[in-house]
Design a protein around this motif. Structure first.
Motif, short mmCIF file in Angstrom:
data_model
loop_
_atom_site.label_atom_id
_atom_site.label_comp_id
_atom_site.label_asym_id
_atom_site.label_seq_id
_atom_site.Cartn_x
_atom_site.Cartn_y
_atom_site.Cartn_z
N GLU A 102 -3.17 -2.60 -9.73
CA GLU A 102 -4.02 -1.85 -8.79
C GLU A 102 -3.22 -1.44 -7.57
O GLU A 102 -2.48 -2.25 -6.99
CB GLU A 102 -5.20 -2.73 -8.38
N ASP A 132 0.19 2.69 -8.78
CA ASP A 132 0.59 3.94 -9.46
C ASP A 132 1.26 4.91 -8.49
O ASP A 132 2.28 5.51 -8.80
CB ASP A 132 -0.58 4.59 -10.23
N TYR A 180 -7.99 4.96 1.61
CA TYR A 180 -7.08 5.10 0.47
C TYR A 180 -5.75 5.74 0.92
O TYR A 180 -4.67 5.21 0.65
CB TYR A 180 -7.74 5.93 -0.64
P1 NG1 Z 1 -10.47 5.21 -8.22
O1 NG1 Z 1 -10.83 5.45 -6.84
O2 NG1 Z 1 -10.93 3.95 -8.72
O3 NG1 Z 1 -10.82 6.37 -9.10
C1 NG1 Z 1 -7.92 5.30 -7.27
C2 NG1 Z 1 -6.85 6.33 -7.63
C3 NG1 Z 1 -5.84 5.78 -8.66
C4 NG1 Z 1 -5.30 4.41 -8.25
C5 NG1 Z 1 -6.48 3.48 -7.92
C6 NG1 Z 1 -6.04 2.15 -7.40
C7 NG1 Z 1 -7.54 8.68 -7.61
C8 NG1 Z 1 -8.15 9.79 -8.36
N1 NG1 Z 1 -7.47 7.51 -8.22
O4 NG1 Z 1 -8.83 5.11 -8.34
O5 NG1 Z 1 -4.78 6.70 -8.81
O6 NG1 Z 1 -4.42 4.51 -7.16
O7 NG1 Z 1 -7.34 4.06 -6.93
O8 NG1 Z 1 -5.25 1.47 -8.33
O9 NG1 Z 1 -7.12 8.87 -6.48
#
Ligand code: NG1
Ligand code: ADP
Ligand code: MG
Length: 476
Positions: free
Chosen positions: A60, A63, A256
């Motif tokens: 988690e 990436d 984020y």
């Molecule tokens: P979520 O918010 O769960 O769709 C996001 C990011 C992933 C990854 C995860 C954490 C997007 C579309 N997705 O996922 O790339 O970083 O958080 O592992 O931004």
């Protein structure tokens, strides 16, 4: 895709998104969606698109740092019924009446950019996908207009990637109606880029598994170049998804993107301290390559070169011997207040240790010999360690999520962790076939009985999940 080829060379090896025949359960849902399409548009749909959500088993927030992840596609999905239209519009309706209808000049989607702060409107995710596809479709291939009816059952804002399924479905529908095709990998890269138009700097895991997911197998997803390898889960392992009853729209806050920026600046500070050219370093995996150490050693490097107290922006600029203006373009692709503090050591430590857990998780699954009970215990322990790190070092959990993880373990799970970006959403727990029912009953009593969830049935909050097929097109 080069002009005029329609991506044929790229998909010659059968690596395009498949066109499938729907199995009976799916057929029933497609028929309902098609009936609704006909009654709303007075037209028949020409084809359907299905893109699944995903659950990330481990890896988690790594990436976007260039490290591998281990997700699987789930049963829940976004479905589209699609037809071309003679009117020059994109007309978008949603089977769920809480999402308002939307209409826009179809060709003008090329120039669309998101405006406004806060949670995006649902159709903006769709526009991201259409715009991303239009960037590779030769103008002459586009139809005059498009009609779309969308139906989804991935709980939104819950870490199961409803947003990426939506963006990916929109891009795939636009490609198919324009008679253009790309490989699954290229579709994954295209949609990862497209979803960034919503304002979050995602790493690409969600779109990769949306296209490369496979029935019966989790995947190790590696980046640069994108590659998906099967991960065979132990036969007796059962993965249970449980919703924390707290949702969070990722594009509605800076949380984020702040983590992405902290990781980038941690990498740059380490690079500078180790006399590498920090301007070329964008990811923690870049600095690892430059220094040439393994992940365990990188954790020690992070402890040595970064301090625990939060950094000010000014301090980071001083270390890197650069101006605040230059840093804003080199590291903070989204704007943060310069009075913001940045926790570089904690974020880097999480990333190096989590990336190492992914390797051990995969190796444990793939071990040919070895005791099944021991394997399961090891996977559970890695998942629980992952959660502890997300909670303490990465600070992306939520009180409900922490309570649910603790309850899952006290109800007999071998391990449990938040899945997806966090700040709410779902937990994934590992148990065994013989204990799954007992575990889920206990968790229902412990977590859900005394919390309100009037509008959602327990079966939609607490369920077993298995690796599912990735994106596909279905003919009428
Ligand atoms: P979520 O918010 O769960 O769709 C996001 C990011 C992933 C990854 C995860 C954490 C997007 C579309 N997705 O996922 O790339 O970083 O958080 O592992 O931004
Ligand atoms: P996640 O990807 O973890 O589910 P995000 O916050 O990234 O959460 O995206 C959730 C957003 O995606 C929702 O707020 C909504 O705008 C959109 N969305 C998800 N599912 C649907 C759906 N079935 N219909 C319309 N919009 C949806
Ligand atoms: Mg999302």
């Amino acid at each position: 895709m080069s002009k005029g080829t329609n991506g044929k060379a790229e998909i010659a090896n059968g690596n395009g998104v498949p066109i499938l025949k729907a199995h009976p359960d799916l057929q029933a849902r497609l028929t309902t969606l098609a009936d609704d399409f006909k009654s709303r548009f007075q037209e028949e749909p020409e084809f359907f698109v299905r893109v699944p959500g995903r659950v990330n088993l481990i890896g988690e927030h790594v990436d976007y740092c260039g490290y591998s992840v281990c997700p699987m596609a789930i049963e829940q999905d976004i479905l589209l019924a699609v037809a071309s239209s003679k009117e020059a519009n994109l007309r978008l309706i949603n089977f769920d009446p809480k999402y308002p209808d939307f209409q826009w000049d179809f060709r003008a989607v090329r120039q669309w950019t998101k405006t406004g702060n806060g949670a995006p409107l649902w159709h903006e995710y769709f526009l991201c996908g259409v715009k991303g596809a239009m960037e590779v479709i030769p103008e002459g291939h586009l139809p005059t207009g498009v009609l779309v009816n969308l139906s989804g059952n991935i709980p939104p804002g819950s870490g199961l990637s409803s947003s990426s399924a939506l963006v990916s479905a929109a891009a795939l529908a636009t490609m198919h109606i324009s008679k253009c095709q790309l490989s699954k990998e290229s579709m994954a890269n295209l949609t990862a880029k497209a979803e960034r138009y919503i304002g979050t700097e995602g790493g690409g895991m969600d779109q990769a598994i949306a296209f490369l997911g496979k029935q019966g197998s989790a995947k190790l997803i590696e980046f640069n170049p994108l590659r998906a390898t099967d991960v065979t889960l132990p036969e007796s392992a059962v993965f249970v998804i449980a919703h924390s009853l707290a949702s969070h729209n990722k594009a509605s806050t800076d949380d984020y993107n702040l983590r992405v920026a902290e990781c980038r600046m941690a990498a740059q500070v380490i690079a500078k301290k180790r006399s590498c050219q920090w301007e070329y370093v964008k990811k923690l995996s870049d600095v690892q390559k430059q220094i040439g150490k393994n992940l365990e050693e990188m954790s020690a490097v992070a402890m040595e070169e970064l301090h625990e107290e939060p950094y000010t922006f000014e301090e980071i600029c001083n270390i890197l011997e650069t101006t605040q203006e230059h840093m804003k373009t080199a590291s903070l692709t989204t704007t943060f207040s310069t009075s913001q503090n940045f926790k570089l050591q904690q974020r880097a430590l999480h990333v190096f240790q989590e990336a190492a857990r992914v390797q051990v998780f995969r190796d444990t699954c793939e071990e040919k010999k070895g005791n099944e009970t021991e394997k399961l215990r090891c996977l559970g322990s890695l998942m629980s360690k992952s959660h502890a790190s997300l909670r303490q070092l990465y600070e992306c959990s939520h009180p409900n999520v922490d309570a649910l993880v603790d309850d899952a373990v006290s109800c007999g799970a071998l391990g449990a962790r938040l899945t997806g970006a966090g700040w709410g959403g779902c937990v994934v727990a590992i148990t065994t076939e013989d204990k799954a029912r007992e575990f889920m009953e206990a968790l229902e009593n412990k977590f859900y009985k005394h919390r309100k969830h009037e509008n959602t049935e327990i079966k939609d909050l607490l369920f077993v999940t298995q690796p599912n097929q990735g994106a596909a097109i279905y003919t009428v």
